[in-house]
Design a protein around this motif. Structure first.
Motif, PDB file in Angstrom:
ATOM      1  N   GLN A  95      37.251  66.539  50.639  1.00 19.33           N
ATOM      2  CA  GLN A  95      37.812  66.947  51.931  1.00 19.33           C
ATOM      3  C   GLN A  95      36.724  67.515  52.840  1.00 19.33           C
ATOM      4  OE1 GLN A  95      40.689  66.321  53.020  1.00 19.33           O
ATOM      5  NE2 GLN A  95      42.124  66.136  51.327  1.00 19.33           N
ATOM      6  N   SER A  96      35.941  68.428  52.331  1.00 18.60           N
ATOM      7  CA  SER A  96      34.883  69.015  53.159  1.00 18.60           C
ATOM      8  C   SER A  96      33.793  67.994  53.458  1.00 18.60           C
ATOM      9  CB  SER A  96      34.293  70.245  52.469  1.00 18.60           C
ATOM     10  OG  SER A  96      33.803  69.927  51.178  1.00 18.60           O
ATOM     11  N   ALA A  97      33.482  67.148  52.490  1.00 19.95           N
ATOM     12  CA  ALA A  97      32.463  66.118  52.719  1.00 19.95           C
ATOM     13  C   ALA A  97      32.887  65.192  53.853  1.00 19.95           C
ATOM     14  CB  ALA A  97      32.230  65.316  51.437  1.00 19.95           C
ATOM     15  N   ILE A 156      33.274  67.499  57.363  1.00 18.30           N
ATOM     16  CA  ILE A 156      32.059  68.172  57.842  1.00 18.30           C
ATOM     17  C   ILE A 156      30.870  67.212  57.827  1.00 18.30           C
ATOM     18  CG2 ILE A 156      30.454  70.089  57.454  1.00 18.30           C
ATOM     19  CD1 ILE A 156      32.796  71.639  56.190  1.00 18.30           C
ATOM     20  N   ALA A 157      30.575  66.638  56.654  1.00 17.87           N
ATOM     21  CA  ALA A 157      29.384  65.795  56.547  1.00 17.87           C
ATOM     22  C   ALA A 157      29.514  64.478  57.314  1.00 17.87           C
ATOM     23  CB  ALA A 157      29.069  65.517  55.073  1.00 17.87           C
ATOM     24  N   CYS A 158      30.736  64.000  57.532  1.00 11.83           N
ATOM     25  CA  CYS A 158      30.944  62.726  58.245  1.00 11.83           C
ATOM     26  C   CYS A 158      31.522  62.936  59.640  1.00 11.83           C
ATOM     27  CB  CYS A 158      31.866  61.813  57.433  1.00 11.83           C
ATOM     28  SG  CYS A 158      31.195  61.344  55.824  1.00 11.83           S
ATOM     29  N   ARG A 159      31.521  64.160  60.108  1.00 10.68           N
ATOM     30  CA  ARG A 159      32.167  64.488  61.387  1.00 10.68           C
ATOM     31  C   ARG A 159      31.571  63.689  62.550  1.00 10.68           C
ATOM     32  NH1 ARG A 159      32.075  68.885  65.463  1.00 10.68           N
ATOM     33  NH2 ARG A 159      34.233  69.542  65.872  1.00 10.68           N
ATOM     34  N   SER A 177      34.237  74.920  58.139  1.00 10.17           N
ATOM     35  CA  SER A 177      33.044  75.407  57.447  1.00 10.17           C
ATOM     36  C   SER A 177      33.294  75.314  55.951  1.00 10.17           C
ATOM     37  CB  SER A 177      32.732  76.862  57.826  1.00 10.17           C
ATOM     38  OG  SER A 177      33.729  77.733  57.309  1.00 10.17           O
ATOM     39  N   TYR A 178      32.224  75.174  55.186  1.00 11.13           N
ATOM     40  CA  TYR A 178      32.389  75.115  53.734  1.00 11.13           C
ATOM     41  C   TYR A 178      32.992  76.402  53.189  1.00 11.13           C
ATOM     42  CZ  TYR A 178      29.643  70.805  53.726  1.00 11.13           C
ATOM     43  OH  TYR A 178      29.210  69.530  53.940  1.00 11.13           O
ATOM     44  N   ASP A 179      32.670  77.522  53.822  1.00 12.85           N
ATOM     45  CA  ASP A 179      33.212  78.800  53.362  1.00 12.85           C
ATOM     46  C   ASP A 179      34.731  78.817  53.427  1.00 12.85           C
ATOM     47  OD1 ASP A 179      30.682  79.740  52.918  1.00 12.85           O
ATOM     48  OD2 ASP A 179      30.540  80.840  54.815  1.00 12.85           O
ATOM     49  N   ALA A 180      35.310  78.089  54.414  1.00 17.11           N
ATOM     50  CA  ALA A 180      36.770  78.087  54.568  1.00 17.11           C
ATOM     51  C   ALA A 180      37.469  77.474  53.357  1.00 17.11           C
ATOM     52  CB  ALA A 180      37.158  77.327  55.829  1.00 17.11           C
TER      53      ALA A 180
END
Length: 640
Positions: free
Chosen positions: A381-383, A386-389, A515-518
């Protein structure tokens, strides 16, 4: 009725040649907007009306009001009170004595799609009848009254379209009816205090009425709901929205097949993108999915990918298990054309292993990139978000394919293997299958998302697939401005988090500054955590923007899925009364089984057999009083 009263009833007359027709159309929109299907209906009514007054219940934004004012003559905005009935009253108060300048008044609302067939022939046919009022459809007398469970629901012209001639709307009886209109705080009041009494009241007063498509000519007492296809065949210009959002088990019980109705609507030339846009924004996705039969069995001969208008495809693959790289890329290679591919992974050593596999494979893919994410918190999900945004928001792609390496090591081997196969094969089984998937998007510009059906073999998802995530989804919908109703049971969602989508359809998710922290640490990847919440979000996010979602499956998977579901439902149903609707109501009356303890079954027994006593006892036991505490201890000792 007295002789004096009868004298007040002016003889009915046909609608005069070159007559003046007034239309009052009411709108309610949860967003304060006006949707395309409403503008289309008003535009098509315009040639048949001398004046159109729109009454907005609630609010309307500036752009929507401007769009309305291009089509209609008056726009009134009032509090959302009393449903469309009190909105009609507000319009009549606003019009005052000017109503005397018209020969026919049509009271209607936004609860229908149309015109599917032309208005003209119906208006012409009804104009020739010497009557006081007429409706588009009617409802037969029903006993007992389905809204109250007792008494009678009288025969009535349905209130979504009532046309009244001047002899009636200039009468004292008409004025008195609207002057004495009772409050209508809920939907049942609108039916029982207006729709169900209007026809009988004026008929008893001596006013003659007719119906364009009378229920006596159809095989059910409510053809607007049960026989919409037959109404269309006979030239009815309107299709009610209700067959697409009514309670699915009730429609299933009555064999109302929404998928066939959509096909009939499309066959008559109605722009179904307006239908899908409205329903996607305002109907809980799983309800719409069931009512409209939105599962596609692929590949299909009528879904041929048009390579002359090739879609630009971006594939995002998160690989945590490098040993799955070859299998994942085998499926990617089924995507037609030369998609751009970004592979994300959690560390440099995995990236190197993945690179070694990629370099050994001959490929016709476009740009390729292997990225190490800053954190594996949130995993795929984060990848993705965030990484593909940048790719997702670039505007360079028509479609995105989201995949990830799914081993589910926490599950039994067979269960995990089936879940993985269910995801991959139902998305990109073969090149022919993938062609049909992309052809779906070419055929339907409003299609936002496709994904496999809800996994249930080996997984206890049926009836439980929200798990602990519904509060988080609700909260995130508020944050992102998503007002699509949440499903009551399980959500319509890409469980397994793999799908094909238009980037624009999931824009509300991608645009958010994640953010990854979220996502929390590794321990946060559980039900109630952000990753699992996001897994259930795509259909609701797409629906808010007017995009609809479909599930897709191979025929091979359906052979397994349907037979297992059929047998399971048959086993459950053996211990329950009646058909599915009765069984559902029975179980909901009993209440939740809880943890299956003796105290849970005692509670269910009391709810079922002594509902009043049970409610009183729960109130007492639930109170923080000495009696409440003593009773709770006594109940606990008695059943444990």
């Amino acid at each position: 009725m007295s002789v004096v009263d009868l004298a007040r009833v002016v003889d009915p007359a046909p609608y005069p040649e070159n007559g003046q027709r007034l239309v009052v159309y009411t709108i309610w929109d949860r967003r304060g907007e006006v949707e395309g299907y409403v503008l289309h209906a008003l535009h098509e009514l315009r040639p048949h009306a001398s004046r159109i007054v729109v009454v907005v219940n609630g609010t309307i934004d500036v752009a929507s009001r401007a769009a309305l004012e291009e089509v209609v003559d008056d726009v009134l905005v009032r509090p959302n009170e009393g449903y469309d009935i009190w909105a009609h009253k507000a319009a009549l108060d606003y019009l005052g004595d000017t109503i005397a300048g018209y020969d026919e008044l049509i009271l209607t609302n936004d609860t229908w799609f149309g015109p599917v067939r032309p208005f003209g022939p119906v208006l012409e046919r009804m104009s020739a009848e010497p009557i006081h009022f007429w409706g588009m459809t009617d409802h037969q007398r029903q006993e007992p009254n389905p809204f109250t469970g007792k008494g009678v629901l009288e025969y009535h012209v349905q209130s979504f379209w009532i046309a009244v001639r001047r002899a009636m709307f200039l009468s004292p009886a008409w004025s008195q009816y609207w002057r004495d209109l009772p409050p209508m705080p809920d939907y049942f009041d609108a039916v029982l205090l207006h729709e169900a009494v209007f026809t009988a009241k004026f008929a008893d007063d001596g006013y003659r009425h007719s119906v364009a498509f009378a229920s006596v000519d159809y095989p059910t007492d409510h053809p607007a709901l049960f026989n919409a296809d037959l109404l269309l065949d006979d030239g009815c210009p309107i299709v009610k929205r209700r067959p697409f959002f009514h309670y699915p088990p009730f429609l299933i019980r009555n064999a109302v097949i929404g998928r066939q109705l959509v096909a009939a609507i499309a066959e008559h030339g109605y722009p179904t993108d307006l239908l899908w846009q409205n329903l996607s924004r305002n109907v809980a996705p799983k309800t719409l999915h069931a009512n409209a039969g939105m599962l596609e069995i692929l590949p299909r001969a009528d879904l041929v990918y048009n390579s002359d208008h090739e879609m630009r495809v971006f594939v995002a693959v998160h690989i945590h298990y490098p040993e799955m790289t070859n299998r994942l890329l085998d499926f990617v290679d089924n995507v037609p054309g030369c998609p751009d591919v970004v592979i994300t992974t959690s560390d440099a050593s995995r990236a190197a292993a993945i690179r070694a596999v990629v370099d050994e494979r001959p490929t016709a893919r476009g740009a390729q990139d292997i990225r190490v994410v800053a954190s594996n918190d949130g995993r795929d999900q984060s990848a993705f978000l965030i990484a593909c945004r940048a790719e997702l928001l670039s505007g360079n792609y028509d479609l995105v394919v989201k995949l990830h390496s799914k081993l589910t090591p926490q599950d039994d081997f067979n269960v995990g293997r089936h879940f993985q196969d269910q995801q991959f094969t139902n998305l990109l089984d073969t090149s022919e299958y993938a062609d049909s998937v992309l052809a779906l998007f070419q055929r339907e510009p409003g299609l936002g998302l496709v994904f496999p059906p809800m996994i249930h073999v080996g997984q206890p998802t049926m009836g439980h697939a929200w798990w602990a995530n519904r509060p988080g989804v609700s909260s995130l919908c508020d944050t992102l401005g998503i007002r699509v109703p949440l499903d009551h049971g399980s959500p319509l969602a890409p469980f397994g988090s793999m799908f094909v989508a238009r980037p624009e359809a999931i824009r509300l998710l991608v645009e958010h500054d994640w953010s990854y922290d979220a996502f929390g640490g590794a321990d946060a990847y559980r039900d109630g955590g952000l990753a699992h919440i996001l897994e259930r979000m795509p259909c609701y996010a797409a629906g808010e923007l007017g995009y609809h979602s479909r599930t897709i499956s191979t025929s091979e998977y359906m052979s397994v899925s349907h037979t297992s579901l059929e047998f399971t439902l048959d086993e459950i149903s053996q211990s329950l009364p009646g058909d599915s609707v009765e069984a559902i109501h029975y179980l909901r009356g009993v209440g939740h089984v809880g943890q299956g303890r003796l105290v849970d079954f005692a509670r269910m027994y009391v709810r079922l057999h002594f509902p009043g006593t049970g409610a009183a006892l729960r109130r007492v036991v639930g109170r923080e009083t000495r009696v409440g505490r003593v009773l709770r201890r006594m109940v606990g000792r008695a059943v444990e």
